[in-house]
Design an enzyme around this catalytic site. Structure first.
Site, short mmCIF file in Angstrom:
data_model
loop_
_atom_site.label_atom_id
_atom_site.label_comp_id
_atom_site.label_asym_id
_atom_site.label_seq_id
_atom_site.Cartn_x
_atom_site.Cartn_y
_atom_site.Cartn_z
N ASP A 220 -5.21 -6.97 5.95
CA ASP A 220 -6.43 -6.39 5.40
C ASP A 220 -7.38 -7.50 4.98
OD1 ASP A 220 -8.32 -4.67 4.39
OD2 ASP A 220 -7.06 -3.85 2.80
N ASP B 237 -10.79 -9.03 7.26
CA ASP B 237 -12.11 -8.96 6.64
C ASP B 237 -12.74 -10.36 6.56
OD1 ASP B 237 -11.79 -6.27 6.33
OD2 ASP B 237 -12.10 -6.24 4.17
N TYR C 217 0.81 -1.21 0.00
CA TYR C 217 0.00 0.00 0.00
C TYR C 217 0.85 1.27 0.00
CZ TYR C 217 -4.03 -2.98 1.13
OH TYR C 217 -5.02 -3.93 1.11
N LYS D 11 4.39 -15.12 3.76
CA LYS D 11 4.48 -15.99 2.57
C LYS D 11 5.96 -16.25 2.32
CE LYS D 11 2.54 -18.20 -0.90
NZ LYS D 11 1.84 -19.48 -0.66
N ASP E 256 -1.83 -18.32 2.83
CA ASP E 256 -2.88 -19.10 2.16
C ASP E 256 -3.46 -20.17 3.08
OD1 ASP E 256 -0.35 -20.16 2.02
OD2 ASP E 256 -0.46 -20.74 -0.10
#
Length: 365
Positions: free
Chosen positions: A245, A249, A141, A189, A221
């Site tokens: 993020d 959610d 971001y 990751k 994942d």
């Protein structure tokens, strides 16, 4: 206790839900003898329309002069055609950077009365209580270079972290874990990304200073799956910006609705608070918005910026009791109007305030 609070309600349902949350804070101030000074400024799409920028200087100056900032939501289809750096969301990113908060706290807890709202079986979700600690000022971001070259038909973003950025947010997560169940799960990751390899190595190093906290690592994942299959196994979950993020959610499945999730961003000059749902322009102005995420966010304001833990717990207790009494907003009723009393945004806010007043006047907090 004095608290100077800036409200930037923003777009869509933002003004509706923040209005109910601020009314809850006023009840606390009135009944507990606190002084909360509330100011309001513009941000996001409404600021673009009136000021020509998603973050007016007047708003930023007021934010930096406040004890806490309470955001509703930004964005909407009206402004989607604008370039990314001039859209409503750019104002939020600019505000986050200016305030300097790097640790985004996103609690997600199961409420038994909402189990019917979750696609997960009650025996899977009941008892789940997770605190996500999301790094907020780095990663994709904010990393550079970033560009969309329309002529070439390609675009790129940069995921970038420094060791110091990881250390500071990891320490926040470990210290919170010490106050909870002393377990921390770090998400990355590392099997693919060099940035995640740095993340894992750094978090492992920081863990040596917190021997009472059990650390485990999960790939993002597999973590997405584990949150749905065994959410009760997790306590504090530490992530970089993008992963946090998405995963936080996803945790709306645990609570039954995205409208139930609050958040706090700490560690900078001024703490920033916001429910994590979006602006939901399709239901704005219809009285359908769930204000409980914003109301629970007001509890975080009292906890982290005002040091009023008992009052924060009183708000959270009021929300739970209202749900126990089978009051719901539309997103929580799932079309079932026989088992629940379905309330509008303002009616739900009023019901929480009524219950909170009873708690504050008749119970020891």
């Amino acid at each position: 206790m004095k608290l100077k609070l800036l409200v930037v309600a923003g777009d869509g349902i933002g003004p509706e839900v923040t209005r109910e949350a601020v009314a809850v804070l006023r009840i606390v101030a009135e009944l507990e003898g606190h002084e909360f000074e509330v100011d309001e400024k513009r941000i996001g799409g409404i600021a673009i329309d009136t000021d020509g920028t998603p973050l007016p200087k007047e708003t930023l100056d007021a934010a930096l002069a406040s004890d806490a900032v309470f955001l509703g939501a930004v964005g909407g289809t009206k402004w989607n055609a604008l370039p990314p750096n001039t859209r409503p969301e750019a104002g939020l990113l600019q505000l986050r950077a200016a305030l300097g908060g790097f640790a985004n706290l996103r609690p997600a807890f199961a409420i038994a009365e909402l189990a019917v709202n979750s696609p997960l079986k009650p025996e899977v979700v009941n008892g789940a209580d997770i605190l996500f600690v999301r790094e907020l000022l780095g990663g994709l971001y904010f990393g550079s270079p970033r560009e969309w070259d329309k002529n070439k038909g390609e675009a790129w973003n940069t995921m970038r972290y420094t060791r110091d950025e990881i250390v500071r947010v990891a320490r926040v997560a470990f210290e919170l874990a010490q106050k909870r169940n002393k377990k921390l799960t770090s998400v990355d990751k590392a099997n693919v990304l060099e940035v995640s390899q740095l993340w894992r190595a750094t978090v492992t190093e920081v863990a040596k200073d917190y021997p009472d906290v059990t650390l485990e690592h999960q790939l993002v994942d597999s973590m997405a799956m584990l949150l749905m299959t065994s959410p009760r196994n997790y306590d504090v979950v530490l992530t970089e910006n993008l992963f946090g993020d998405i995963l936080s959610d996803e945790s709306a499945v645990i609570t039954g609705s995205l409208g139930m999730l609050p958040s706090a961003t700490i560690g900078g000059k001024v703490n920033l608070y916001e429910p994590i749902h979006g602006s939901a322009p399709d239901i704005a102005g219809k009285g359908l918005a769930n204000p409980l995420g914003a109301i629970l966010t007001s509890a975080l304001i009292l906890r982290h910026s005002a040091g009023l833990e008992a009052e924060a717990v009183a708000i959270e207790t009021a929300v739970r009791r209202v749900l126990e009494e089978n009051f719901r907003t539309a997103d929580l009723a799932r079309g079932n109007t026989t088992d629940f009393t379905v309330l509008s945004t303002t009616e739900m806010g009023a019901k929480v305030r009524e219950t909170l007043s009873e708690i504050l006047t008749t119970e020891t907090i």
